[in-house]
Each structure stands twice: as structure tokens, then as C-alpha cells.
Design a protein around this motif. Structure first.
Motif, short mmCIF file in Angstrom:
data_model
loop_
_atom_site.label_atom_id
_atom_site.label_comp_id
_atom_site.label_asym_id
_atom_site.label_seq_id
_atom_site.Cartn_x
_atom_site.Cartn_y
_atom_site.Cartn_z
N SER A 222 0.84 -1.19 0.00
CA SER A 222 0.00 0.00 0.00
C SER A 222 0.88 1.25 0.00
N GLU A 296 -8.24 -3.18 -7.00
CA GLU A 296 -8.86 -3.09 -5.66
C GLU A 296 -8.33 -1.87 -4.91
N GLY A 298 -8.06 1.26 -2.46
CA GLY A 298 -8.71 1.79 -1.26
C GLY A 298 -8.29 3.24 -1.09
N ARG A 299 -7.06 3.40 -0.60
CA ARG A 299 -6.54 4.73 -0.26
C ARG A 299 -6.72 5.77 -1.38
N ARG A 335 -2.37 6.61 11.99
CA ARG A 335 -1.31 6.44 10.98
C ARG A 335 0.02 7.09 11.40
N TYR A 339 2.68 4.09 11.56
CA TYR A 339 3.54 3.95 10.37
C TYR A 339 4.51 5.11 10.21
N TYR A 394 -8.06 5.11 5.98
CA TYR A 394 -7.44 4.48 7.15
C TYR A 394 -7.40 5.44 8.34
#
Ligand code: LLP
Length: 442
Positions: A222, A296, A298-299, A335, A339, A394
């Protein structure tokens, strides 16, 4: 007050602006989400508040849908990035499908009117109940991540008198050059079936009567900000497609997963249409141009559509650092601490008598890891409303109740209307799931 305009280590502090963000603008010093000022949203709905722009969502949908003539592609929104029903409804109306990873996500997709044929089911640990629910919904494809999962799915399908369409998620062992926690395509990750075992997996699947082979799948990580890892992985997947076809097994689609990054700071990721076009080209070059491509994301569909609005509670200068203590916390947006993500932070109203200093923007939670931004050159006063941009992915979906904090409210802004799409969680909501012990055992 550590009143410098450089950080403790002498580096230039970061300042952010909201230029280049569809749906957001700065007008006479005020941050606007479409036609409503962020301060007005904070006043009406209180903070912490997630505010999403419908225009920004539509901008991203259009980018992902812009296909390439001759190569059909389908977009399945990975709702783990943001599972808000109102957003899902907009995606469903726009014709996107959904990538799900649990029965809960399945129920959300069905609740907004998606049909089984609009759903792909990913995830490394599908339980029997998950499989049964997805089989009952007749999902388009299960992205299977291990040989034992193939066997379990076969048994579940036979027991229900149906057939499960499957892809194997292969692990191409490609470095996505992203944060280790969100890198998934290396051979030491738990995800996918090892590249070398994939053909054997397909042979096995072809022999199982409860399964019908549908495609092949990979997802390498990601927040990937370059095309190269995607193209590299695509070529490896296409090597396998050749082998699988050579073994007489027909595939009906190739799923390249999600992973496209966004610009949180200085990154310069490709647009979705560039990624679709690059991968379509790979597939055509290799002679598989007639296979539909699945994605697929998302972000990249939601991150830049959302602001996290938060009010300054205290400005706390200390000898070592200046803290700006706000009412949002790691419980609203994890986040940065999980991360080391550097998310942009701006003041929603610029002060005329500017007095910027370097701040750490921190929350009220009892953890030193409870920060939203560090070393930022900001001009902040008590009562100001700050906005973290890029907060649509997220953020809310990873929110928690740590410190018995209620989760934030969410609004969707559409021109000059703001719809409350999720009310603020109350203390009663939090306690509602719990039971007290009977008096006699106390
Ligand atoms: N498909 C699969 C199989 C996935 O595992 C994921 C994300 C996606 C699609 C969507 O990836 P995206 O387009 O959003 O990159 N919480 C982390 C990100 C975790 C991603 C997990 N899988 C973060 O905040 O950075």
C-alpha cells in the motif's frame, strides 16, 4: 517557549498548504470544503470531525474509471480504507464493485445495494462462517491465499451445493518500497501463495469439484508511489498466467490488487489512469489483452477526500518543544504513530497577525505515541480549528475507543450542504455492549 522556526535537529520544519486538492480551497484565509468553511463545519458538528468532499470523491472515481480503449477493467473499492455506508453508497451508484475482507464488510456492501457479482473477497484468514456468508451472497470471486483455504472453501461450497469462483493470490516477491507494515508482496509476508507453488495450487484447484477457477490475483502493498513495482509484479504474474494457460487452465480475469499511493507530503504518485494504462499495456504486450483487469484500490479513492478537523485545546510551550494539544488523538487517526506517516496539518483560519512557531500537534491520550504531526511550522491559538488533510483513508476505519474516547462524527459535504453520515459515538454507546456482574458475585 522553544520559539524557533527550525526543528530541534536543525532541519527546516514542514508547512502544508491545500493547493491541488479537488474539493478544497482557501478563501480569504479560510479553509473551505466545497462551499462550507471548515470552521463552520466544526461549529455545527463539533470536533473531532471527519469531513469528506463529494466532489473530491467523484474526481477520484473518474480517475479510476478512465479506462484504456480495448482493455476492459473493473474497479472494486477496498472498503477497509473507509467503510462509511454513505461513501459506499456513492461508490455503488457510480458502478464500482467492492473488495471485502470480512462478513462485516460483506454486509456493508450488500446494505448499499451491491450484488454478489460486484464483490471480490480477499483476506488471509477467512473463517468457515465468512465463506458460507459469501457463498450465500454468490460473490464474484474469492481471492484465496493458501492451499488449506482452497480445501476449506471447496468443502464449504460442496456442503452448500454450490461452486465457489476462485483466484489464487500469488505473492510475486516484489519490493513495493513502502513502509514494512504495509508491504505485502515480499516472500516473508504472510500474504498470498508463494510464486513457486502457484501452478501447483491451480492444478489442485482445478481438481476440486466445489471450485471454479476464475482468475489470478496479486496485491503487493500500500502507499506505493511509483509505477515500477506494479509493472514488475505484473510481469511476474503474467509469467504465471502463461504457465497456467500452458497447463490448460483458463483464466477469466487478472486482479492487480490495490496499493496506489497518494500525496501526503512530497510524494509524487502516478494518477490512477496512468497505472491502469501502464498495466493494460503490459497485458497487451504479453498477448493477454482480452483478459479483463480488476483493481482493488482503497486509499487512492478516499484519502484526499477527507479532512480530520480538530480544535486546539491548549498551546503548551516548553523549554524543549512546543506542544499544540488538540481534541483529536491517535484514537481518531493512528497512521502517524503506527507507520510514522507524515500527514499534512493546516490551520483552518489564517491569523492576520501571524506568529508561527514549530509545534508538535498531539492528542489528549496517555501515550507519548499520541501525536498527529511533529515539527510543523504553524500559527496556532487556543480554540483554533486545525485540519489534517489526506485523512479520508485508514482514519475513521482504524479508530478505537482507547481511553474511553468516543469515535468522531463524519459529515459528507456536497456543495453548500453538509450531511451528518455518522453521529458522534456517545459514552452510552460505548458501554452498551457490556454487562455488569450480578450483585451476588461482587
Ligand atoms: N487489496 C488488498 C488485498 C489489500 O490488502 C489492500 C490493503 C487493498 C486492496 C487496498 O490497498 P490500498 O489501495 O488502500 O493501498 N492501514 C494502512 C494500509 C493497510 C492496507 C491493507 N491492505 C495505512 O494506513 O497505511
Amino acid at each position: 517557549m522553544s520559539d524557533t522556526t527550525t526543528t530541534a535537529d536543525g532541519a527546516a520544519p514542514r508547512t502544508d498548504s491545500i493547493e491541488d486538492l479537488a474539493g478544497f480551497s482557501r478563501r480569504s484565509g479560510e479553509l473551505f470544503c466545497e462551499e462550507i468553511s471548515a470552521r463552520e463545519l466544526a461549529r455545527r458538528f463539533q470536533t473531532p470531525l471527519y469531513a469528506y468532499s463529494r466532489q473530491a470523491l467523484e474526481h477520484n472515481i473518474a480517475d479510476w474509471r478512465a479506462g484504456v480503449a480495448g482493455t476492459p477493467h473493473r474497479v472494486f473499492y477496498a472498503m477497509k480504507a473507509n467503510g462509511s455506508l454513505a461513501l459506499l453508497e456513492l461508490f455503488a451508484r457510480a458502478g464500482l464493485g467492492f473488495d471485502i475482507v470480512s462478513r462485516g464488510e460483506l454486509a456493508r456492501a450488500l446494505a448499499v445495494g451491491a450484488k454478489g457479482c460486484d464483490i471480490v473477497y480477499s483476506g488471509v484468514g477467512k473463517s468457515l462462517e465468512d465463506m458460507r456468508a459469501a457463498l450465500a451472497a454468490d460473490v464474484l470471486c474469492f481471492n484465496v491465499e493458501s492451499l488449506p483455504e482452497l480445501e476449506r472453501l471447496n468443502a464449504a461450497a460442496l456442503e452448500m451445493g454450490t461452486t465457489a469462483r476462485v483466484s489464487l493470490r500469488v505473492n510475486p516477491d516484489v519490493d513495493a518500497r513502502t513502509h514494512p507494515y504495509i508491504s505485502t508482496g515480499l516472500k516473508n509476508n504472510k500474504f498470498g501463495i508463494a510464486f513457486d507453488s502457484a501452478l501447483e495450487g491451480y492444478r489442485r484447484a482445478a481438481r476440486l469439484p466445489g471450485l471454479k477457477i476464475s482468475g489470478i490475483d496479486c496485491h503487493i502493498g500500500s502507499q506505493i508511489t511509483e509505477l515500477e513495482p506494479f509493472v514488475h509484479a505484473a510481469h511476474k504474474v503474467l509469467d504465471l498466467v502463461e504457465e497456467i494457460s500452458g497447463a490448460g487452465i483458463a483464466l477469466e480475469h487478472i486482479d492487480f490488487g490495490g496499493g496506489l499511493g497518494v500525496r501526503y507530503g512530497a510524494e509524487n504518485p502516478p494518477a490512477a489512469r496512468e497505472l491502469v494504462s501502464a498495466l493494460s499495456q503490459c497485458v497487451r504486450e504479453r498477448g493477454f489483452g482480452d483478459l479483463p483487469l480488476f483493481f482493488e484500490p482503497g486509499r487512492s479513492l478516499v484519502a484526499q477526500t477527507g479532512l480530520l478537523l480538530t480544535t486546539v485545546e491548549y498551546v503548551k510551550p516548553t523549554a524543549a518543544r512546543n506542544f499544540c494539544i488538540v481534541d483529536a488523538a491517535m484514537t481518531d487517526m493512528i497512521r502517524p504513530t503506527l507507520y510514522q506517516a507524515e500527514m499534512a496539518m493546516v490551520n483552518c483560519s489564517e491569523h492576520a497577525d501571524a506568529a508561527p512557531a514549530v509545534y508538535d500537534v498531539v492528542g489528549p491520550v496517555c501515550e507519548s505515541g499520541d501525536f498527529l504531526a511533529k515539527n510543523r511550522l504553524l500559527d496556532v491559538r487556543e480554540g483554533d480549528v486545525l485540519a489534517m488533510t489526506g485523512a479520508g483513508a485508514y482514519g475513521m476505519s482504524m479508530a478505537s475507543n482507547y481511553n474511553a474516547r468516543g469515535r468522531a462524527a463524519e459529515v459528507l459535504v456536497d456543495k453548500d450542504s453538509a450531511w451528518l453520515i455518522r453521529r458522534r459515538e456517545t459514552i452510552e454507546d460505548q458501554m452498551a455492549l457490556e454487562s455488569r456482574l450480578p450483585l451476588e458475585v461482587l
